[in-house]
Design an enzyme around this catalytic site. Structure first.
Site, short mmCIF file in Angstrom:
data_model
loop_
_atom_site.label_atom_id
_atom_site.label_comp_id
_atom_site.label_asym_id
_atom_site.label_seq_id
_atom_site.Cartn_x
_atom_site.Cartn_y
_atom_site.Cartn_z
N CYS A 54 0.47 -0.76 4.37
CA CYS A 54 0.18 0.29 3.39
C CYS A 54 1.19 1.42 3.61
O CYS A 54 2.17 1.23 4.33
CB CYS A 54 -1.27 0.79 3.51
SG CYS A 54 -1.66 1.50 5.13
N THR A 55 0.97 2.57 3.01
CA THR A 55 1.97 3.64 3.04
C THR A 55 2.24 4.15 4.45
O THR A 55 3.38 4.17 4.91
CB THR A 55 1.53 4.81 2.15
OG1 THR A 55 1.27 4.32 0.84
CG2 THR A 55 2.60 5.89 2.09
#
Length: 515
Positions: free
Chosen positions: A354-355
């Protein structure tokens, strides 16, 4: 790094507590929770309620105080909700009408303290070797004791982060047990205001998650304050803070609050805990795993899945090659997506990303709890850290960020297209219909033709705004959002970037919510 509270500061706080005018908050509907709180107290505690409310109010006001210009050193000023207040009565009125909920939560926290703590107490000495970190930070301690020493920093240095070259944005999270998240909330609010930082900070009993922007001097002081705080110093390291060019201008305001989860997955931390995540892989280890995956002649027959657990509008403009990118609009849809697609993950090795890594902590724990995977791995530090080491690696396109920049570029690849004409394009803009908060990919040529909405419905709404009083009746959910399945049923486990249509592809129907 915490600075000691001076006698003058303590006297000022006591004066504020004792002299704050007694606003008739009972008449405000915003204070109903506070009234309910008072009604639930026993007889002896009710006597302390009025003083506790005044103390909570005074503490909140004090966190909004900002240094005055040097030529007005005797004057006090307060900053809140992007407004500057020079009069004490003005800031009091603003807090009473706009921040009743915050005062209520602070009042509840004060009432939980021992009787002696209801008076304005002397700050505990943070360097007391006899006290454990848990004892050092108690609700009765004033937050000012854990604010950095600002004597060597000028106000200009803190306010200089208005351009990309002058400031930066920090992204971080820390999972750890916090007994009093409301104390941490008050401390974070005071800390960010003192450093002139904007952004969003979520606090819960399971930890803290923040994205803040300001000058580089301010963000460095913020990191030092976090690393020196006993609540976090055993869990956080400097490497846990991801930085990018930006500043305070990247966020409209500062928002600090207490929530049940520090990342909204929609499942109580008591059910799915951060303490049972997948195996963390460094960016280098993750890179090798993807290289091995992409070298397979038939990826669909392999035992590894590369899973993007972000939202579709994020993976739309940038993703790893060969990934499975769920067509979900919110992270809170991720558990249902997993439940409906368990067969995809059965007996597979799952590589999640994810980020910044925070969604993988809970997402991997949820996937592991299902008991269908061989193994679950996650990218430590998220895409942010991977791109720092491999800007031209296997991640192609831009990295979506949740602020007014929308995206960061680390390489020249463009993997998305204009929703109107199909030309390569990856620069998001908000839909031109004000009530719609969807993001749209519309290239310069299409913008020049007035094609600036996320769908035909919103384009028509925008044209009708000036003709009648229907402006307020527009809804955020538009026609194209309604067509998007809440929990999509994946048909293919992996698609190469060069062949993948990407989440939400299609003319005029590529709708991008920023919730």
């Amino acid at each position: 790094m915490p600075s000691s509270t001076s006698t003058d500061e303590e006297d000022g706080l006591e004066t504020c507590v004792l002299k704050v005018f007694d606003l008739d908050l009972k008449e405000s509907n915003l204070i109903n929770p506070s009234n309910n709180l008072k009604a639930e107290l026993d007889g002896s505690t009710k006597k302390k309620y009025s003083f506790a409310k005044k103390k909570a109010f005074a503490l909140f006001v004090k966190t909004k105080q900002v240094p005055a210009p040097s030529y007005e050193f005797k004057e006090k000023r307060w900053q809140c909700c992007q407004q500057l207040f020079a009069e004490q009565t003005s800031i009091h009125r603003h807090v009473a009408t706009q921040h009743a909920g915050d005062v209520y939560r602070q009042t509840a926290s004060v009432l939980k303290q021992p009787t002696a703590a209801l008076s304005v107490s002397q700050s505990l000495t943070p360097t007391d070797k006899r006290s454990s970190p848990k004892d050092c930070l108690t609700p009765s301690q004033e937050v000012s004791a854990w604010l950095p020493d600002m004597s060597h920093v000028s106000p200009q240095e803190l306010r200089s982060g208005h351009g990309d070259e002058e400031g930066e944005v920090l992204l971080y999270y820390c999972y750890c047990d916090l007994e009093d998240p409301h104390w941490v909330c008050a401390w974070q609010t005071a800390l960010c205001h003192r450093l002139h930082l904007t952004g969003k900070v979520r606090i819960a009993t399971e930890g803290i998650n923040g994205t803040v922007g300001g000058s580089k001097v301010a963000t460095r002081l913020y990191v030092e304050a976090m690393l020196s705080c006993p609540l976090f110093k055993d869990y956080l390291s400097e490497d846990d803070f991801k930085s990018s060019k930006g500043g305070s201008h990247c966020f409209p305001e500062l928002r600090v609050g207490v929530f049940e989860e520090i990342v909204p997955m929609g499942i109580s931390p008591s059910q799915i805990s951060y303490k049972n995540p997948g195996i963390h892989l460094s960016p280098g280890e993750f890179h090798k795993e993807i290289e091995k995956l992409l070298s397979q002649s038939d990826q669909d027959q392999g035992d590894t899945i590369l899973l993007d657990c972000r939202n579709f509008y994020e993976s739309k403009i940038g993703r790893f090659q060969g990934c499975l990118a769920p067509d979900i609009r919110k992270f809170s849809y991720f558990p249902s997506y997993v439940d409906k697609n368990l067969d995809i993950f059965r007996q597979k090795r799952v590589l999640m990303y994810c980020t910044g890594g925070i969604r993988c902590e809970r997402g991997s724990a949820y996937l592991r709890a299902k008991g269908v995977c061989k193994e679950v791995f996650q990218l430590k530090g998220g895409i942010h850290k991977y791109l720092e080491e491999f800007p031209d690696g296997f991640y192609k396109g831009k990295l979506f960020v949740f602020d007014e920049r929308f995206a960061l570029a680390y390489n020249s690849s463009v993997v998305s297209e204009c929703s109107y004409c199909g030309a390569p394009w990856d620069q998001y803009k908000l839909c031109s219909t004000p009530q719609c908060r969807q993001l749209v990919l519309t290239c310069s040529a299409c913008q020049g033709q007035g094609l600036t909405a996320c769908c035909v419905t919103c384009q028509d709404k925008g044209g009708k705004q000036a003709s009648g009083p229907t402006h307020d009746s527009f809804k955020e959910e538009c026609e194209c959002t309604a067509r998007r399945p809440r929990i999509p049923q994946e048909q293919h486990a992996r698609l190469p970037v060069s062949l993948a249509p990407g989440p939400g592809a299609g003319r005029l129907s590529s709708v991008f919510s920023i919730h």
